[in-house]
Design a protein around this motif. Structure first.
Motif, PDB file in Angstrom:
ATOM      1  N   ASP A 154      61.724  37.656  52.554  1.00 13.39           N
ATOM      2  CA  ASP A 154      60.597  38.575  52.730  1.00 13.39           C
ATOM      3  C   ASP A 154      60.429  38.803  54.215  1.00 13.39           C
ATOM      4  N   LEU A 159      62.554  43.614  51.884  1.00 17.87           N
ATOM      5  CA  LEU A 159      62.763  42.381  51.134  1.00 17.87           C
ATOM      6  C   LEU A 159      64.116  42.462  50.435  1.00 17.87           C
ATOM      7  N   HIS A 173      57.679  37.707  43.241  1.00 19.84           N
ATOM      8  CA  HIS A 173      57.089  37.513  44.564  1.00 19.84           C
ATOM      9  C   HIS A 173      56.339  38.777  45.003  1.00 19.84           C
ATOM     10  N   LEU A 174      56.908  39.938  44.730  1.00 13.76           N
ATOM     11  CA  LEU A 174      56.228  41.186  45.065  1.00 13.76           C
ATOM     12  C   LEU A 174      54.935  41.345  44.271  1.00 13.76           C
ATOM     13  N   ARG A 177      52.402  39.210  45.813  1.00  9.54           N
ATOM     14  CA  ARG A 177      51.870  39.834  47.028  1.00  9.54           C
ATOM     15  C   ARG A 177      50.862  40.923  46.700  1.00  9.54           C
TER      16      ARG A 177
END
Length: 321
Positions: A154, A159, A173-174, A177
């Motif tokens: 990241d 990314l 993970h996105l 976020r």
């Protein structure tokens, strides 16, 4: 049914693209998730030609948007390259460059890092790619800071994921976020997929199978997760694993690609985030339940790992955000 949000995700499909990565992006960002009771992503597939042959000619994809969808997207997922030495065409490279110029978030899965690098947007940036192609990537793109042994990187608005399965890790993970830990965990459960893995975990690389396989860390990890509110130390984990602290460090590095202390802190951060997202306003209670002890320590750790103060995190991810 959950409504689409204003965050637009466009996935570029190019000649020879791999169907798996395309399916990952569609599953994570394209499916409606009414159980979450919040707007989800606006999702589109786009291609430089009306009909695009997928990898090995498995099938031809038609009926997708043109490349103008890339120019309107907030997140652009670029095509992977089953043969990274055969780069994408000029329309794809130009679309990636335009997206970078206007500040869109760029994402690559597996060898898609070659597409980003060919578009000239990775110079001076951190990135990763599949371990089989790491040496070739480093030779072709020496200006890129390649991290060849992690699951994903990241680097803010760019990314990159290492391999096909790591695309799931980066996608979750996105979502973490954008929507917080609670939502990311809910999507992970819906996928019947393991909990979100940290990007620093090592890729699988071929290595000889040991004569005596090491005992899994899973029982120790589950034991620690059920006691995060306690003042656990690395010595406590080592004792539970019936190993020395040095041996425990080696096992964590081998199996998880991190240290025992970093893993413990990450688990506590995830728990603290979930408590805040569920509406807990008392920072002292959140700090105590997550094992950080004091509100001051919680503030410092949360800012260090998420870039947000507890109040800012609550405004972004808490109830009614």
């Amino acid at each position: 049914m959950a409504q689409e949000s204003s965050h637009r995700v466009a996935v570029i499909v190019d000649e020879g693209s791999n169907p798996f990565e395309l399916g990952v992006a569609t599953e994570l960002f394209g499916l409606r998730r009414p159980e979450l009771d919040r707007p989800w992503y606006s999702f589109s597939l786009c291609a430089p030609e009306p009909g695009i042959r997928m990898h090995l000619g498995m099938f031809t994809m038609t009926g997708v948007s043109g490349m103008d969808a890339v120019d309107e997207a907030d997140t652009v997922i670029v095509p992977n390259r089953p043969d990274p030495l055969n780069g994408p065409g000029a329309p794809v490279l130009a679309a990636i460059a335009r997206a970078a110029d206007r500040g869109a978030r760029l994402v690559s899965f597996c060898t898609g890092a070659f597409s980003l690098a060919a578009a000239g947007v990775l110079d001076g940036r951190r990135a990763t790619t599949h371990w089989q192609w790491a040496d070739e990537f480093a030779n072709r793109h020496p200006a890129v800071h390649l991290e060849p042994d992690v699951l994903f990187v990241d680097d803010g608005d760019i990314l990159t994921a290492a391999g096909s399965a790591a695309a799931l890790d980066l996608g979750l993970h996105l979502i973490h976020r954008d929507h917080g830990a609670e939502v990311a965990n809910a999507v992970s459960r819906r996928l019947v997929f393991t909990g979100r893995r940290d990007g620093g975990q090592r890729q699988f690389v071929e290595r000889p199978i040991p004569d005596v396989p090491d005992t899994s860390l899973a029982p120790v990890l589950e034991w620690a997760r059920s006691r995060l509110e306690q003042p656990l130390t690395v010595a406590d984990l080592a004792s539970r694993a019936a190993a020395s602290q040095a041996t425990l460090h080696r096992r964590f590095r081998t199996e998880l690609g991190t240290t025992p202390l970093a893993w413990l802190t990450g688990e506590r951060i995830t728990l603290a985030c979930r408590l805040i997202e569920r509406g807990e306003l008392r920072l002292e209670l959140v700090a105590r339940e997550s094992g950080f002890g004091t509100a001051a320590n919680l503030r410092a750790q949360l800012r260090r790992h998420t870039g947000l103060s507890p109040s800012a995190y609550r405004r972004r991810f808490g109830p009614g955000a």
